[in-house]
Design an enzyme around this catalytic site. Structure first.
Site, short mmCIF file in Angstrom:
data_model
loop_
_atom_site.label_atom_id
_atom_site.label_comp_id
_atom_site.label_asym_id
_atom_site.label_seq_id
_atom_site.Cartn_x
_atom_site.Cartn_y
_atom_site.Cartn_z
N LYS A 1 -5.81 3.15 -5.61
CA LYS A 1 -5.91 2.45 -4.48
C LYS A 1 -5.69 3.40 -3.31
O LYS A 1 -6.36 3.31 -2.18
CB LYS A 1 -4.85 1.31 -4.54
CG LYS A 1 -4.89 0.46 -3.12
CD LYS A 1 -6.15 -0.21 -3.06
CE LYS A 1 -5.87 -0.97 -1.45
NZ LYS A 1 -4.87 -1.91 -1.46
N GLU B 1 1.85 2.06 8.75
CA GLU B 1 2.17 2.38 7.39
C GLU B 1 2.18 3.86 7.39
O GLU B 1 1.42 4.50 6.30
CB GLU B 1 1.72 1.80 6.27
CG GLU B 1 1.95 0.12 6.01
CD GLU B 1 1.48 -0.67 5.10
OE1 GLU B 1 2.21 -0.90 4.18
OE2 GLU B 1 0.24 -0.72 5.40
N SER C 1 -6.68 -2.18 6.94
CA SER C 1 -5.41 -2.76 7.54
C SER C 1 -4.73 -1.74 8.39
O SER C 1 -3.95 -2.37 9.64
CB SER C 1 -4.61 -3.20 6.56
OG SER C 1 -4.16 -2.05 5.55
N ASN D 1 0.79 -1.08 -0.03
CA ASN D 1 0.09 0.03 -0.09
C ASN D 1 0.81 1.40 -0.05
O ASN D 1 2.18 1.14 0.52
CB ASN D 1 -1.00 -0.01 1.24
CG ASN D 1 -2.12 -0.81 1.25
OD1 ASN D 1 -2.67 -1.24 -0.07
ND2 ASN D 1 -2.48 -1.50 2.14
#
Length: 327
Positions: free
Chosen positions: A204, A284, A272, A101
């Site tokens: 995304k 992240e 996530s 990602n």
């Protein structure tokens, strides 16, 4: 085809299982309880598409040896560990696919124009991944798969439709990308090859960056967030800001923010990055939140909604000890 999946969390486990179902010679690099569970009882994938069980080999890179392809599915904070360990998996013709990602470390390589070759040091500290893997081996990847580890070795997949989009950094269509896509397709997971991997990355990221901070702040799944009209409107504004950044960088993503936000209103899946916060795993924040806003400043795009939501989400991550920005 001999393929190693580096990282056996939700995405990595799902990808490994699909490749094994398709007949690939699959191995997995995993650690701790995940490694022990896969070694003892394999991988079980369940969800709307049915339940499947596979038994891939699991081991260290040194034990598994040189591969035709390595698919890296770890979270961005784990990349330094990948750089340190991946060497034994790599031969002169090994392809390494980064299915991750956020803005990826290779983003400006073979980009063209005045930004070509620009480095992103917060994502690849000391250029460790660049030195260990190299651009020649690298293939970009974007994954769509809403899944969760319910226990080590067992992954629940929320949707029946899942896919990985693969792309060469220079926009070409290569036999290696097509071969990996075909292996995924054979196992029942969509494999798509694109000439515009950066555009797919932003499509995304538009969802991750618009939804993720609000997930952290609300501690709720996507559907719950969108049912609040104030939060829903903020998500739409945030997504529009992401798309403006992308367009300023030459990547116009074909995405309707209103429709995209509406599409998740019935989903209970937790982002996530929220799962990471709840489980105490490194988050992240850099790849998904901070670096995209650095790029916004680079191309002089104003992002007021993102600035606030990301600042607050970053405070949550730092308070939990799950994000430590470089000095």
């Amino acid at each position: 085809m001999k393929i190693c999946v580096f990282g056996a969390g939700a995405i990595g486990g799902h990808v490994a299982a699909r490749l094994a179902l398709g007949g690939a010679d699959v191995s997995v690099v995993a650690r701790g309880a995940y490694r022990d569970a896969i070694a003892a009882k394999g991988l079980t994938i369940s969800g709307n598409g049915g339940t499947y069980h596979v038994t891939p080999r699991v081991g260290s890179p040194a034990e598994l040896g040189v591969q035709d392809a390595v698919i890296v599915t770890v979270k961005a904070p784990a990349l330094p560990g990948v750089a340190e360990a991946i060497g034994p998996l790599l031969g002169p013709d090994t392809t390494v696919v980064f299915v991750m990602n956020g803005v990826q470390w290779w983003y400006f390589d073979r980009h063209g124009g005045p930004l070509d070759g620009r480095r992103l040091p917060e994502i690849d500290p000391g250029e460790a991944v660049r030195k260990a893997v190299g651009i020649e081996r690298t293939l970009g990847g974007v994954v769509y798969s809403a899944c969760t580890v319910t226990e080590p070795g067992h992954i629940h997949v929320e949707t029946a439709s899942n896919r990985i989009i693969l792309g060469e950094l220079d926009g070409s269509v290569s036999p290696r990308a097509e071969a990996i896509a075909a292996a995924l397709e054979k196992g029942g997971m969509g494999g798509v090859v694109t000439r515009e991997i950066r555009k797919e990355l932003w499509a995304k990221l538009a969802a991750n960056l618009a939804f993720g901070p609000f997930a952290i702040l609300s501690r709720a799944g996507a559907g719950t967030c969108t049912r609040d009209p104030v939060v829903r409107a903020a998500m739409v504004r945030a997504m529009k800001e992401v798309l403006t950044i992308a367009e300023a960088l030459g990547q116009r993503a074909d995405l309707d923010p209103e429709k995209r936000v509406a599409a998740i209103s019935s989903s209970n899946h937790k982002a996530s990055i929220l799962q990471d916060l709840e489980l105490g795993r490194p988050m992240e924040i850099a790849a998904m939140f901070r670096v995209p806003l650095e790029l916004a400043r680079l191309v002089e795009v104003e992002t007021p909604t993102l600035d606030l939501s990301v600042a607050l989400a970053t405070m949550q991550a730092r308070a939990a000890g799950l994000y430590n920005p470089p000095a």
